[in-house]
Design an enzyme around this catalytic site. Sequence first.
Site, PDB file in Angstrom:
ATOM      1  N   LYS A 137       0.729  -1.437   0.086  1.00 41.29           N
ATOM      2  CA  LYS A 137      -0.187   0.676  -0.154  1.00 41.29           C
ATOM      3  C   LYS A 137       0.595   0.913   0.379  1.00 41.29           C
ATOM      4  CE  LYS A 137      -2.558  -0.348   3.894  1.00 41.29           C
ATOM      5  NZ  LYS A 137      -2.063  -1.600   4.024  1.00 41.29           N
ATOM      6  N   ARG A 169      11.365  -6.189   5.682  1.00 38.97           N
ATOM      7  CA  ARG A 169      10.847  -5.361   5.473  1.00 38.97           C
ATOM      8  C   ARG A 169      11.839  -3.633   6.799  1.00 38.97           C
ATOM      9  NH1 ARG A 169       4.912  -2.657   5.307  1.00 38.97           N
ATOM     10  NH2 ARG A 169       4.675  -2.518   7.988  1.00 38.97           N
ATOM     11  N   ARG A 210      -1.758  -7.403  14.062  1.00 37.30           N
ATOM     12  CA  ARG A 210      -2.184  -7.305  13.132  1.00 37.30           C
ATOM     13  C   ARG A 210      -2.684  -7.680  11.338  1.00 37.30           C
ATOM     14  NH1 ARG A 210       2.846  -4.357  11.580  1.00 37.30           N
ATOM     15  NH2 ARG A 210       2.228  -3.349  10.139  1.00 37.30           N
ATOM     16  N   ARG A 226      10.444  -1.948  11.844  1.00 35.98           N
ATOM     17  CA  ARG A 226       9.581  -0.621  12.180  1.00 35.98           C
ATOM     18  C   ARG A 226       9.430  -1.556  13.029  1.00 35.98           C
ATOM     19  NH1 ARG A 226       4.758   1.103   8.301  1.00 35.98           N
ATOM     20  NH2 ARG A 226       3.998  -0.110  10.169  1.00 35.98           N
ATOM     21  N   ARG A 230     -10.197   2.070   8.364  1.00 39.06           N
ATOM     22  CA  ARG A 230     -10.256  -0.035   8.701  1.00 39.06           C
ATOM     23  C   ARG A 230     -11.124  -0.527  10.027  1.00 39.06           C
ATOM     24  NH1 ARG A 230      -3.948   1.123   9.131  1.00 39.06           N
ATOM     25  NH2 ARG A 230      -2.495  -0.363   9.953  1.00 39.06           N
TER      26      ARG A 230
HETATM   27  P1  AMP Z   1       0.683   1.175   8.940  1.00 46.30           P
HETATM   28  O1  AMP Z   1       1.709   2.004   8.575  1.00 46.30           O
HETATM   29  O2  AMP Z   1      -1.100   1.704   7.778  1.00 46.30           O
HETATM   30  O3  AMP Z   1       0.421   0.129   9.266  1.00 46.30           O
HETATM   31  O4  AMP Z   1      -0.669   1.448  10.144  1.00 46.30           O
HETATM   32  C1  AMP Z   1       0.694   1.496  11.626  1.00 46.30           C
HETATM   33  C2  AMP Z   1      -0.397   1.629  12.732  1.00 46.30           C
HETATM   34  O5  AMP Z   1      -0.672   3.014  13.052  1.00 46.30           O
HETATM   35  C3  AMP Z   1      -1.529   0.618  12.821  1.00 46.30           C
HETATM   36  O6  AMP Z   1      -1.067  -1.020  13.108  1.00 46.30           O
HETATM   37  C4  AMP Z   1      -2.012   1.035  13.789  1.00 46.30           C
HETATM   38  O7  AMP Z   1      -1.719   0.670  15.706  1.00 46.30           O
HETATM   39  C5  AMP Z   1      -2.285   2.874  13.505  1.00 46.30           C
HETATM   40  N1  AMP Z   1      -2.784   2.743  12.746  1.00 46.30           N
HETATM   41  C6  AMP Z   1      -3.105   3.299  11.304  1.00 46.30           C
HETATM   42  N2  AMP Z   1      -3.993   4.004  10.777  1.00 46.30           N
HETATM   43  C7  AMP Z   1      -5.348   2.782  12.043  1.00 46.30           C
HETATM   44  C8  AMP Z   1      -6.546   3.508  11.932  1.00 46.30           C
HETATM   45  N3  AMP Z   1      -6.959   4.239  10.595  1.00 46.30           N
HETATM   46  N4  AMP Z   1      -7.290   3.184  12.675  1.00 46.30           N
HETATM   47  C9  AMP Z   1      -6.738   2.316  13.778  1.00 46.30           C
HETATM   48  N5  AMP Z   1      -5.173   2.188  14.038  1.00 46.30           N
HETATM   49  C10 AMP Z   1      -4.571   3.028  12.632  1.00 46.30           C
END
Ligand code: AMP
Length: 224
Positions: free
Chosen positions: A17, A130, A173, A162, A93
């Site tokens: 993404k 990653r 996740r 990360r 989400r």
């Molecule tokens: P990502 O970089 O999109 O994988 O997001 C990293 C982390 O941020 C996720 O595992 C969640 O803890 C939090 N997060 C990001 N976007 C959301 C969202 N829309 N709703 C809830 N938590 C989020």
Amino acid sequence: MIPGVRLVVLGKQGAGKGTQCVRLSHHYVVPHVSTGDMLRGEVKAKTPLGVRAESLMDQGELIPDEMVMEMVQVRLSERDTRGRGFVLDGCPRTIAQAKDLDEIVHPFGLELVVDLNVPTDLVLKRLASRRVCVDCGANYSTAAPPMVNWTCDVCGGEVIQREDDTEEAIRRRLDLYEAETAPLITWYIERDLLVTIAGTGSPDAVTRRVVGAIDVRRQKMRLA
Ligand code: AMP
């Protein structure tokens, strides 16, 4: 290509993404709005939201809907996103977030929701290798590292694994994705907004598929 798009990109963690959203935001000349990047920025700046979000993020848990959607509402009300659009990455989400997003983008609505589809075993492989830049979020992997000593090619920041790319957090996740985010696919199919795109192959090939799907959509809307 006409500048501007109002696009949501869904997909499991590791589906590509982030990479695709950056490319699409350049293609359509719109901001890449990533809730994950925004939250990591809040954590780094130690804001009240960042302090509350940090441990949830490290464990792979979701941040409460209201906290995320307030942040998204502010970002999508700014002149650039309001005027020309956005590529939204990592949000919604949950169904509750999708409902809020509907209100936030009213009256323009979304143009398309792309589901980047990648098999889980490939996603797991990608996540384990990653690496990301702590400053600008650029993505690398152990197979395709930055040119010099884990220093970001784009901004010179440090490139690391990360905190939430541990095996346990990744599993959590992916479980949350199935339970909370996958139902959005049906939700957006019912609203005639969803297109599923294979996220396998080279980044160029995937971008071409997404742009092609948007072209088809635009043609269909013109004929309607
Ligand atoms: P990502 O970089 O999109 O994988 O997001 C990293 C982390 O941020 C996720 O595992 C969640 O803890 C939090 N997060 C990001 N976007 C959301 C969202 N829309 N709703 C809830 N938590 C989020």
